[in-house]
Design a protein around this motif. Sequence first.
Motif, PDB file in Angstrom:
ATOM      1  N   ASP A  36       3.251  -5.889  14.433  1.00 20.54           N
ATOM      2  CA  ASP A  36       1.891  -5.415  14.102  1.00 20.54           C
ATOM      3  C   ASP A  36       1.103  -5.208  15.385  1.00 20.54           C
ATOM      4  O   ASP A  36       1.345  -5.875  16.395  1.00 20.54           O
ATOM      5  N   ASN A  87       5.682  -0.134   6.835  1.00 17.66           N
ATOM      6  CA  ASN A  87       4.494  -0.457   6.037  1.00 17.66           C
ATOM      7  C   ASN A  87       3.181  -0.179   6.781  1.00 17.66           C
ATOM      8  O   ASN A  87       2.162   0.081   6.140  1.00 17.66           O
ATOM      9  N   THR A  92      -7.102   1.307   4.662  1.00 20.32           N
ATOM     10  CA  THR A  92      -8.263   0.511   4.238  1.00 20.32           C
ATOM     11  C   THR A  92      -9.467   0.708   5.163  1.00 20.32           C
ATOM     12  O   THR A  92     -10.589   0.454   4.749  1.00 20.32           O
ATOM     13  N   TYR A 155      -5.240  11.215   4.340  1.00 21.37           N
ATOM     14  CA  TYR A 155      -4.381  10.114   3.894  1.00 21.37           C
ATOM     15  C   TYR A 155      -3.367  10.588   2.841  1.00 21.37           C
ATOM     16  O   TYR A 155      -2.172  10.299   2.921  1.00 21.37           O
ATOM     17  N   THR A 188      -4.192  -1.305  -4.488  1.00 25.19           N
ATOM     18  CA  THR A 188      -3.804  -2.711  -4.369  1.00 25.19           C
ATOM     19  C   THR A 188      -4.868  -3.513  -3.622  1.00 25.19           C
ATOM     20  O   THR A 188      -5.334  -3.075  -2.556  1.00 25.19           O
ATOM     21  N   SER A 190      -5.468  -5.476  -1.218  1.00 24.20           N
ATOM     22  CA  SER A 190      -5.008  -6.086   0.036  1.00 24.20           C
ATOM     23  C   SER A 190      -6.226  -6.618   0.787  1.00 24.20           C
ATOM     24  O   SER A 190      -7.368  -6.361   0.399  1.00 24.20           O
TER      25      SER A 190
HETATM   26  N1  LIG Z   1      -3.937  -1.173  -0.437  1.00 25.37           N
HETATM   27  C1  LIG Z   1      -3.661  -0.120  -1.205  1.00 25.37           C
HETATM   28  O1  LIG Z   1      -4.317   0.151  -2.217  1.00 25.37           O
HETATM   29  C2  LIG Z   1      -2.487   0.774  -0.865  1.00 25.37           C
HETATM   30  C3  LIG Z   1      -2.063   1.698  -1.843  1.00 25.37           C
HETATM   31  C4  LIG Z   1      -1.002   2.538  -1.540  1.00 25.37           C
HETATM   32  C5  LIG Z   1      -0.361   2.428  -0.315  1.00 25.37           C
HETATM   33  N2  LIG Z   1      -0.806   1.516   0.606  1.00 25.37           N
HETATM   34  C6  LIG Z   1      -0.099   1.458   1.886  1.00 25.37           C
HETATM   35  O2  LIG Z   1       0.416   0.162   2.097  1.00 25.37           O
HETATM   36  C7  LIG Z   1       0.441  -0.137   3.500  1.00 25.37           C
HETATM   37  C8  LIG Z   1      -0.313  -1.440   3.764  1.00 25.37           C
HETATM   38  O3  LIG Z   1      -1.637  -1.298   3.264  1.00 25.37           O
HETATM   39  P1  LIG Z   1      -2.686  -2.495   3.264  1.00 25.37           P
HETATM   40  O4  LIG Z   1      -3.641  -2.219   2.159  1.00 25.37           O
HETATM   41  O5  LIG Z   1      -1.996  -3.823   3.340  1.00 25.37           O
HETATM   42  O6  LIG Z   1      -3.427  -2.194   4.637  1.00 25.37           O
HETATM   43  P2  LIG Z   1      -4.169  -3.139   5.671  1.00 25.37           P
HETATM   44  O7  LIG Z   1      -5.158  -2.251   6.364  1.00 25.37           O
HETATM   45  O8  LIG Z   1      -4.665  -4.366   4.967  1.00 25.37           O
HETATM   46  O9  LIG Z   1      -2.979  -3.537   6.663  1.00 25.37           O
HETATM   47  C9  LIG Z   1      -2.377  -2.599   7.485  1.00 25.37           C
HETATM   48  C10 LIG Z   1      -1.663  -3.323   8.609  1.00 25.37           C
HETATM   49  O10 LIG Z   1      -1.086  -2.329   9.475  1.00 25.37           O
HETATM   50  C11 LIG Z   1      -1.392  -2.675  10.810  1.00 25.37           C
HETATM   51  N3  LIG Z   1      -1.395  -1.471  11.638  1.00 25.37           N
HETATM   52  C12 LIG Z   1      -2.281  -0.437  11.619  1.00 25.37           C
HETATM   53  N4  LIG Z   1      -1.958   0.473  12.561  1.00 25.37           N
HETATM   54  C13 LIG Z   1      -0.843   0.009  13.178  1.00 25.37           C
HETATM   55  C14 LIG Z   1      -0.030   0.512  14.240  1.00 25.37           C
HETATM   56  N5  LIG Z   1      -0.320   1.663  14.885  1.00 25.37           N
HETATM   57  N6  LIG Z   1       1.045  -0.217  14.620  1.00 25.37           N
HETATM   58  C15 LIG Z   1       1.337  -1.388  13.998  1.00 25.37           C
HETATM   59  N7  LIG Z   1       0.602  -1.911  13.005  1.00 25.37           N
HETATM   60  C16 LIG Z   1      -0.476  -1.210  12.597  1.00 25.37           C
HETATM   61  C17 LIG Z   1      -2.762  -3.337  10.747  1.00 25.37           C
HETATM   62  O11 LIG Z   1      -3.011  -4.134  11.901  1.00 25.37           O
HETATM   63  C18 LIG Z   1      -2.633  -4.157   9.467  1.00 25.37           C
HETATM   64  O12 LIG Z   1      -2.068  -5.437   9.697  1.00 25.37           O
HETATM   65  C19 LIG Z   1      -0.181   1.087   4.188  1.00 25.37           C
HETATM   66  O13 LIG Z   1       0.845   1.967   4.601  1.00 25.37           O
HETATM   67  C20 LIG Z   1      -1.003   1.721   3.081  1.00 25.37           C
HETATM   68  O14 LIG Z   1      -1.216   3.096   3.285  1.00 25.37           O
HETATM   69  C21 LIG Z   1      -1.859   0.695   0.353  1.00 25.37           C
END
Ligand SMILES: NC(=O)c1ccc[n+]([C@@H]2O[C@H](COP(=O)([O-])OP(=O)(O)OC[C@H]3O[C@@H](n4cnc5c(N)ncnc54)[C@H](O)[C@@H]3O)[C@@H](O)[C@H]2O)c1
Length: 251
Positions: A36, A87, A92, A155, A188, A190
Motif C-alpha cells: 500500500d 485492489n 472513496t 471511475y 461497500t 469501506s
Molecule cells: N467501496 C466501494 O463501494 C467499492 C465498490 C466497488 C469497487 N470498489 C473498489 O475496491 C477497491 C478498494 O476500495 P475501498 O473502498 O476499500 O477503498 P479505500 O479508499 O478505503 O482503500 C483504497 C486503498 O488503496 C490504497 N491506494 C490508493 N492508491 C494507491 C497506489 N497508487 N498504490 C498503492 N495503494 C494505493 C489506499 O492507500 C487505500 O489503502 C478499489 O479498487 C475500489 O475502486 C470499492
Amino acid sequence: MTATTRVFAVTGGASGIGFAFSEALARAGHSVVIADLRGASEAAERLTAQGLKVIGTQTDVIKPADVVGMLEQTVKAFGRLDVLVNNAGLFTTLALKPFDQISDAEWMRVMEVNTLGPFVCAKAVVPEMRKNGFGRIVNIASTTPIKGTPNMLHYVASKGAVIAFTRSLARELGKDGITVNAIAPGFTLSDGVLENDLHSQMGDVVRKTSRSLQRDQVPEDLVGALLFLASDGASFITGQTIAVDGGSVFI
Ligand SMILES: NC(=O)c1ccc[n+]([C@@H]2O[C@H](COP(=O)([O-])OP(=O)(O)OC[C@H]3O[C@@H](n4cnc5c(N)ncnc54)[C@H](O)[C@@H]3O)[C@@H](O)[C@H]2O)c1
C-alpha cells in the motif's frame, strides 16, 4: 484433507476492502503481503500481533520499481507469489460530479491508479508465476460500468477497463497456468466510504432502490469470492467477473 495455502499480495491492503481481504486470507492460513501507498507496515503489524503470516511493504502500484521491490520482498519472505489481488484504487476520495466538471488531470489520475496500476503489477509478477507454472490474478472491478452509474465517469470508465483487461489477459495467460478473474463489488461500506458523506448517501439510495438483499454491503461480504477464486476449486475459471452486490446487477 487440508486446504492448499498460498502466498498472496494484496495491493491497497492497508485499509478498507483490502485490509478485510488481508485479514481474512491470513486467518485462513495463507501468507499475505500488504502492498500500500501508506500504512502497510502498521496494518501488517496488527495482523502479525495475532500470530498471522503477514508482511507490509510501502508500494505505489504505478511505480514499476516499487512493485518489483514488493515482489522481491514477497519471494524473500515466503518463497514465491501465487496470487496477486489488484485492489488498490481511487474511489472513496473522489468527488461525485457531472462529467463536464471532471478535469483532464483528474481523469488521467484515476486512469493511472485504476488501470495503469493493475497493468504494472501484472507485468511485474507474471514472470514469477510463469516460472512456477501457477498463478492467480484477481482484479477488483466494480458494478458501476454494468449499471452505468452517473457522476463519476472517470471511475466508471476505469473499472470498465478493468473488466476488459481481465478478459484479454486471461486469454494471454491461460497457456501459462495463470487464471485472471475480477470481482465486481457493489457499493461497500469501506473505511474510505464511511468518511465521505456524499458516498454514504449514495449507498442509501442503492440499498433502497436496487438491491435484492436489502442490507448494507460490508468489506467482509467480498472475502468469500476471493477465497474461492484463489482455491483449487476455481482452477478452470478464468476471464470472469463475479458481481458481489446483494443482487443489484445480474451479469
Ligand atoms: N467501496 C466501494 O463501494 C467499492 C465498490 C466497488 C469497487 N470498489 C473498489 O475496491 C477497491 C478498494 O476500495 P475501498 O473502498 O476499500 O477503498 P479505500 O479508499 O478505503 O482503500 C483504497 C486503498 O488503496 C490504497 N491506494 C490508493 N492508491 C494507491 C497506489 N497508487 N498504490 C498503492 N495503494 C494505493 C489506499 O492507500 C487505500 O489503502 C478499489 O479498487 C475500489 O475502486 C470499492
